[in-house]
Design a protein around this motif. Sequence first.
Motif, PDB file in Angstrom:
ATOM      1  N   ASN A 219      33.936  37.214  18.339  1.00 49.38           N
ATOM      2  CA  ASN A 219      35.138  37.388  17.528  1.00 49.38           C
ATOM      3  C   ASN A 219      35.732  36.060  17.066  1.00 49.38           C
ATOM      4  O   ASN A 219      36.934  35.953  16.836  1.00 49.38           O
ATOM      5  N   SER A 220      34.881  35.054  16.948  1.00 51.83           N
ATOM      6  CA  SER A 220      35.302  33.749  16.451  1.00 51.83           C
ATOM      7  C   SER A 220      34.407  33.345  15.284  1.00 51.83           C
ATOM      8  O   SER A 220      33.244  33.723  15.219  1.00 51.83           O
ATOM      9  N   ARG A 221      34.979  32.576  14.371  1.00 52.12           N
ATOM     10  CA  ARG A 221      34.207  32.108  13.229  1.00 52.12           C
ATOM     11  C   ARG A 221      33.127  31.125  13.680  1.00 52.12           C
ATOM     12  O   ARG A 221      33.250  30.475  14.712  1.00 52.12           O
ATOM     13  N   MET A 222      32.073  31.014  12.885  1.00 50.36           N
ATOM     14  CA  MET A 222      30.955  30.163  13.236  1.00 50.36           C
ATOM     15  C   MET A 222      31.386  28.715  13.460  1.00 50.36           C
ATOM     16  O   MET A 222      30.914  28.051  14.391  1.00 50.36           O
ATOM     17  N   GLU A 223      32.287  28.207  12.637  1.00 52.89           N
ATOM     18  CA  GLU A 223      32.708  26.814  12.794  1.00 52.89           C
ATOM     19  C   GLU A 223      33.382  26.593  14.145  1.00 52.89           C
ATOM     20  O   GLU A 223      33.208  25.542  14.776  1.00 52.89           O
ATOM     21  N   ARG A 224      34.153  27.579  14.613  1.00 53.96           N
ATOM     22  CA  ARG A 224      34.786  27.474  15.933  1.00 53.96           C
ATOM     23  C   ARG A 224      33.731  27.515  17.036  1.00 53.96           C
ATOM     24  O   ARG A 224      33.806  26.784  18.019  1.00 53.96           O
ATOM     25  N   LEU A 225      32.763  28.398  16.848  1.00 52.88           N
ATOM     26  CA  LEU A 225      31.710  28.541  17.842  1.00 52.88           C
ATOM     27  C   LEU A 225      30.853  27.273  17.914  1.00 52.88           C
ATOM     28  O   LEU A 225      30.482  26.833  19.003  1.00 52.88           O
ATOM     29  N   VAL A 226      30.581  26.677  16.778  1.00 48.76           N
ATOM     30  CA  VAL A 226      29.797  25.439  16.740  1.00 48.76           C
ATOM     31  C   VAL A 226      30.530  24.326  17.484  1.00 48.76           C
ATOM     32  O   VAL A 226      29.931  23.570  18.261  1.00 48.76           O
ATOM     33  N   ASN A 227      31.841  24.208  17.265  1.00 47.84           N
ATOM     34  CA  ASN A 227      32.630  23.185  17.960  1.00 47.84           C
ATOM     35  C   ASN A 227      32.604  23.407  19.472  1.00 47.84           C
ATOM     36  O   ASN A 227      32.507  22.452  20.257  1.00 47.84           O
ATOM     37  N   PHE A 228      32.694  24.663  19.868  1.00 49.70           N
ATOM     38  CA  PHE A 228      32.657  24.989  21.289  1.00 49.70           C
ATOM     39  C   PHE A 228      31.303  24.629  21.898  1.00 49.70           C
ATOM     40  O   PHE A 228      31.231  24.030  22.984  1.00 49.70           O
ATOM     41  N   LYS A 229      30.235  24.988  21.201  1.00 51.34           N
ATOM     42  CA  LYS A 229      28.891  24.689  21.700  1.00 51.34           C
ATOM     43  C   LYS A 229      28.659  23.182  21.770  1.00 51.34           C
ATOM     44  O   LYS A 229      27.961  22.690  22.670  1.00 51.34           O
ATOM     45  N   ALA A 230      29.246  22.437  20.834  1.00 51.19           N
ATOM     46  CA  ALA A 230      29.117  20.981  20.859  1.00 51.19           C
ATOM     47  C   ALA A 230      29.802  20.409  22.102  1.00 51.19           C
ATOM     48  O   ALA A 230      29.265  19.495  22.748  1.00 51.19           O
ATOM     49  N   ALA A 231      30.965  20.952  22.453  1.00 55.11           N
ATOM     50  CA  ALA A 231      31.669  20.498  23.657  1.00 55.11           C
ATOM     51  C   ALA A 231      30.848  20.803  24.908  1.00 55.11           C
ATOM     52  O   ALA A 231      30.760  19.980  25.829  1.00 55.11           O
ATOM     53  N   TYR A 232      30.238  21.975  24.924  1.00 62.19           N
ATOM     54  CA  TYR A 232      29.377  22.355  26.051  1.00 62.19           C
ATOM     55  C   TYR A 232      28.167  21.423  26.133  1.00 62.19           C
ATOM     56  O   TYR A 232      27.788  20.974  27.218  1.00 62.19           O
ATOM     57  N   GLY A 233      27.600  21.120  24.981  1.00 62.91           N
ATOM     58  CA  GLY A 233      26.459  20.218  24.950  1.00 62.91           C
ATOM     59  C   GLY A 233      26.818  18.822  25.439  1.00 62.91           C
ATOM     60  O   GLY A 233      26.036  18.177  26.151  1.00 62.91           O
ATOM     61  N   ASN A 234      27.992  18.334  25.076  1.00 64.22           N
ATOM     62  CA  ASN A 234      28.442  17.020  25.526  1.00 64.22           C
ATOM     63  C   ASN A 234      28.640  16.992  27.041  1.00 64.22           C
ATOM     64  O   ASN A 234      28.368  15.974  27.691  1.00 64.22           O
ATOM     65  N   LEU A 235      29.116  18.101  27.588  1.00 62.48           N
ATOM     66  CA  LEU A 235      29.264  18.186  29.043  1.00 62.48           C
ATOM     67  C   LEU A 235      27.905  18.073  29.726  1.00 62.48           C
ATOM     68  O   LEU A 235      27.750  17.347  30.715  1.00 62.48           O
ATOM     69  N   LYS A 236      26.923  18.787  29.209  1.00 64.08           N
ATOM     70  CA  LYS A 236      25.583  18.731  29.793  1.00 64.08           C
ATOM     71  C   LYS A 236      25.018  17.309  29.735  1.00 64.08           C
ATOM     72  O   LYS A 236      24.392  16.838  30.696  1.00 64.08           O
TER      73      LYS A 236
END
Length: 206
Positions: free
Chosen positions: A117-134
Amino acid sequence: MPKGSPELTSARKNEIMNACGKLYQKKIFKEITLQDISKETSFTRTSIYNYYESKEEIFLGLFEREYNMWTWDIEKLTEEITGISREELALEIAGSLQKRKLLLKLLSVNLYDLEENSRMERLVNFKAAYGNLKKALWKLISKCYPGIKDYEIKDFIRIFLPYLHGIYPYTYATDKQIEAMDRVGIEHEKTTIKDLVYMGLIKILP
Protein backbone atom coordinates in the motif's frame (compact mmCIF):
# COMPACT_ATOMS: atom_id res chain seq x y z
CA MET A 1 3.66 17.57 -3.28
CA PRO A 2 3.37 21.26 -2.23
CA LYS A 3 6.12 23.65 -3.21
CA GLY A 4 8.73 24.41 -0.57
CA SER A 5 12.36 23.98 0.28
CA PRO A 6 13.69 20.43 0.72
CA GLU A 7 14.39 21.32 4.36
CA LEU A 8 10.78 22.39 4.95
CA THR A 9 9.41 19.31 3.22
CA SER A 10 11.69 17.08 5.30
CA ALA A 11 10.64 18.84 8.51
CA ARG A 12 6.96 18.35 7.70
CA LYS A 13 7.47 14.68 6.89
CA ASN A 14 9.32 14.22 10.16
CA GLU A 15 6.51 15.90 12.07
CA ILE A 16 4.03 13.45 10.57
CA MET A 17 6.28 10.46 11.24
CA ASN A 18 6.92 11.62 14.80
CA ALA A 19 3.17 11.80 15.40
CA CYS A 20 2.76 8.32 13.98
CA GLY A 21 5.55 6.99 16.19
CA LYS A 22 3.98 8.60 19.27
CA LEU A 23 0.63 6.97 18.56
CA TYR A 24 2.33 3.64 17.89
CA GLN A 25 3.59 3.62 21.47
CA LYS A 26 -0.02 3.37 22.68
CA LYS A 27 -1.89 1.65 19.86
CA ILE A 28 -1.39 -1.20 17.44
CA PHE A 29 -0.99 -0.57 13.72
CA LYS A 30 -4.55 -1.33 12.65
CA GLU A 31 -6.02 1.03 15.27
CA ILE A 32 -4.16 4.11 14.02
CA THR A 33 -5.88 6.26 11.40
CA LEU A 34 -4.79 9.26 9.37
CA GLN A 35 -7.27 11.30 11.41
CA ASP A 36 -5.49 10.23 14.60
CA ILE A 37 -2.15 11.21 13.11
CA SER A 38 -3.43 14.61 11.96
CA LYS A 39 -4.61 15.42 15.50
CA GLU A 40 -1.03 15.00 16.72
CA THR A 41 0.33 17.40 14.11
CA SER A 42 -0.29 20.89 12.74
CA PHE A 43 -1.77 19.29 9.59
CA THR A 44 -5.28 18.39 8.57
CA ARG A 45 -5.86 14.88 7.29
CA THR A 46 -6.17 16.30 3.77
CA SER A 47 -2.84 18.11 4.11
CA ILE A 48 -1.10 14.87 5.05
CA TYR A 49 -1.94 13.54 1.59
CA ASN A 50 0.45 16.14 0.19
CA TYR A 51 3.27 14.09 1.68
CA TYR A 52 1.95 10.55 2.12
CA GLU A 53 -0.79 8.77 0.20
CA SER A 54 -1.60 6.27 2.94
CA LYS A 55 -1.03 5.35 6.57
CA GLU A 56 1.19 2.56 5.32
CA GLU A 57 3.50 5.05 3.61
CA ILE A 58 3.94 6.94 6.87
CA PHE A 59 4.82 3.74 8.69
CA LEU A 60 7.21 2.76 5.89
CA GLY A 61 8.88 6.18 6.16
CA LEU A 62 9.19 5.71 9.90
CA PHE A 63 10.64 2.27 9.28
CA GLU A 64 13.16 3.72 6.80
CA ARG A 65 14.24 6.38 9.29
CA GLU A 66 14.74 3.79 12.02
CA TYR A 67 16.86 1.64 9.70
CA ASN A 68 18.97 4.70 8.87
CA MET A 69 19.50 5.53 12.54
CA TRP A 70 20.56 1.98 13.35
CA THR A 71 22.86 1.97 10.32
CA TRP A 72 24.58 5.09 11.64
CA ASP A 73 25.10 3.38 14.99
CA ILE A 74 26.61 0.32 13.30
CA GLU A 75 28.89 2.49 11.15
CA LYS A 76 30.07 4.41 14.21
CA LEU A 77 30.74 1.14 16.03
CA THR A 78 32.76 -0.11 13.05
CA GLU A 79 34.92 3.02 13.10
CA GLU A 80 35.61 2.83 16.84
CA ILE A 81 36.20 -0.85 17.61
CA THR A 82 39.61 -2.45 17.76
CA GLY A 83 40.48 -5.94 18.96
CA ILE A 84 36.99 -6.71 20.22
CA SER A 85 36.02 -10.17 21.48
CA ARG A 86 33.02 -12.14 20.25
CA GLU A 87 31.16 -11.52 23.51
CA GLU A 88 31.96 -7.80 23.45
CA LEU A 89 30.77 -7.52 19.85
CA ALA A 90 27.50 -9.26 20.75
CA LEU A 91 27.01 -6.82 23.64
CA GLU A 92 27.70 -3.80 21.42
CA ILE A 93 25.24 -4.87 18.73
CA ALA A 94 22.64 -5.81 21.34
CA GLY A 95 23.11 -2.43 22.99
CA SER A 96 22.57 -0.65 19.69
CA LEU A 97 19.23 -2.43 19.35
CA GLN A 98 18.18 -1.68 22.92
CA LYS A 99 17.90 1.93 21.70
CA ARG A 100 15.82 0.89 18.69
CA LYS A 101 12.66 -0.29 20.42
CA LEU A 102 10.52 1.42 17.79
CA LEU A 103 12.35 -0.37 14.97
CA LEU A 104 11.82 -3.73 16.63
CA LYS A 105 8.13 -3.00 17.14
CA LEU A 106 7.83 -2.01 13.48
CA LEU A 107 9.45 -5.31 12.53
CA SER A 108 6.50 -7.09 14.15
CA VAL A 109 4.08 -5.43 11.68
CA ASN A 110 3.06 -7.27 8.51
CA LEU A 111 5.59 -5.77 6.12
CA TYR A 112 3.65 -7.03 3.10
CA ASP A 113 0.78 -4.66 3.95
CA LEU A 114 3.08 -1.66 4.29
CA GLU A 115 4.85 -2.34 1.03
CA GLU A 116 1.75 -3.25 -0.97
CA ASN A 117 0.00 0.00 0.00
CA SER A 118 2.93 2.32 -0.67
CA ARG A 119 4.09 3.92 -3.89
CA MET A 120 7.10 2.43 -5.64
CA GLU A 121 9.30 5.44 -4.90
CA ARG A 122 8.61 5.04 -1.16
CA LEU A 123 9.30 1.33 -1.36
CA VAL A 124 12.56 1.91 -3.23
CA ASN A 125 13.74 4.36 -0.55
CA PHE A 126 12.88 1.85 2.15
CA LYS A 127 14.72 -0.97 0.38
CA ALA A 128 17.74 1.30 -0.05
CA ALA A 129 17.81 1.94 3.71
CA TYR A 130 17.60 -1.81 4.33
CA GLY A 131 20.40 -2.40 1.86
CA ASN A 132 22.60 0.19 3.56
CA LEU A 133 22.04 -1.55 6.89
CA LYS A 134 23.17 -4.86 5.42
CA LYS A 135 26.30 -3.19 4.02
CA ALA A 136 27.06 -1.66 7.42
CA LEU A 137 26.71 -5.03 9.14
CA TRP A 138 28.91 -6.61 6.47
CA LYS A 139 31.68 -4.05 7.11
CA LEU A 140 31.40 -4.51 10.87
CA ILE A 141 31.74 -8.29 10.72
CA SER A 142 34.55 -8.03 8.14
CA LYS A 143 36.52 -5.74 10.44
CA CYS A 144 35.97 -7.91 13.52
CA TYR A 145 36.86 -11.15 11.72
CA PRO A 146 39.77 -10.57 9.32
CA GLY A 147 39.94 -13.34 6.75
CA ILE A 148 36.31 -14.37 7.17
CA LYS A 149 34.69 -15.82 4.04
CA ASP A 150 31.99 -13.86 2.24
CA TYR A 151 29.51 -16.73 2.54
CA GLU A 152 29.99 -16.76 6.33
CA ILE A 153 29.06 -13.08 6.58
CA LYS A 154 26.12 -13.61 4.25
CA ASP A 155 24.88 -16.52 6.34
CA PHE A 156 25.16 -14.45 9.52
CA ILE A 157 23.12 -11.58 8.07
CA ARG A 158 20.51 -13.94 6.60
CA ILE A 159 19.94 -15.46 10.04
CA PHE A 160 20.33 -12.36 12.21
CA LEU A 161 17.96 -9.93 10.46
CA PRO A 162 14.96 -12.31 10.30
CA TYR A 163 15.62 -13.21 13.96
CA LEU A 164 14.95 -9.59 14.91
CA HIS A 165 11.32 -9.80 13.77
CA GLY A 166 10.42 -11.82 16.86
CA ILE A 167 12.31 -9.77 19.46
CA TYR A 168 9.64 -7.19 20.28
CA PRO A 169 6.66 -9.59 20.57
CA TYR A 170 8.72 -11.85 22.82
CA THR A 171 9.91 -9.08 25.13
CA TYR A 172 6.70 -7.02 25.22
CA ALA A 173 3.78 -9.41 25.56
CA THR A 174 0.43 -7.73 26.09
CA ASP A 175 -1.70 -8.28 29.19
CA LYS A 176 -4.14 -10.28 27.09
CA GLN A 177 -1.35 -12.52 25.76
CA ILE A 178 0.00 -13.08 29.27
CA GLU A 179 -3.46 -13.97 30.56
CA ALA A 180 -3.93 -16.49 27.74
CA MET A 181 -0.55 -18.08 28.52
CA ASP A 182 -1.44 -18.26 32.21
CA ARG A 183 -4.68 -20.07 31.40
CA VAL A 184 -2.90 -22.80 29.48
CA GLY A 185 0.05 -23.04 31.84
CA ILE A 186 2.72 -21.51 29.62
CA GLU A 187 5.39 -19.63 31.56
CA HIS A 188 5.88 -16.02 30.49
CA GLU A 189 9.64 -15.53 30.45
CA LYS A 190 10.58 -11.94 31.19
CA THR A 191 13.61 -10.71 29.28
CA THR A 192 14.96 -7.53 27.70
CA ILE A 193 15.73 -6.60 24.11
CA LYS A 194 19.43 -6.48 24.89
CA ASP A 195 19.48 -9.87 26.58
CA LEU A 196 17.49 -11.61 23.86
CA VAL A 197 19.54 -10.11 21.03
CA TYR A 198 22.75 -11.00 22.87
CA MET A 199 21.67 -14.63 23.32
CA GLY A 200 20.92 -14.93 19.62
CA LEU A 201 24.17 -13.31 18.55
CA ILE A 202 26.26 -15.59 20.74
CA LYS A 203 24.70 -18.51 18.86
CA ILE A 204 25.20 -17.19 15.34
CA LEU A 205 28.28 -14.95 15.32
CA PRO A 206 31.17 -16.63 13.45
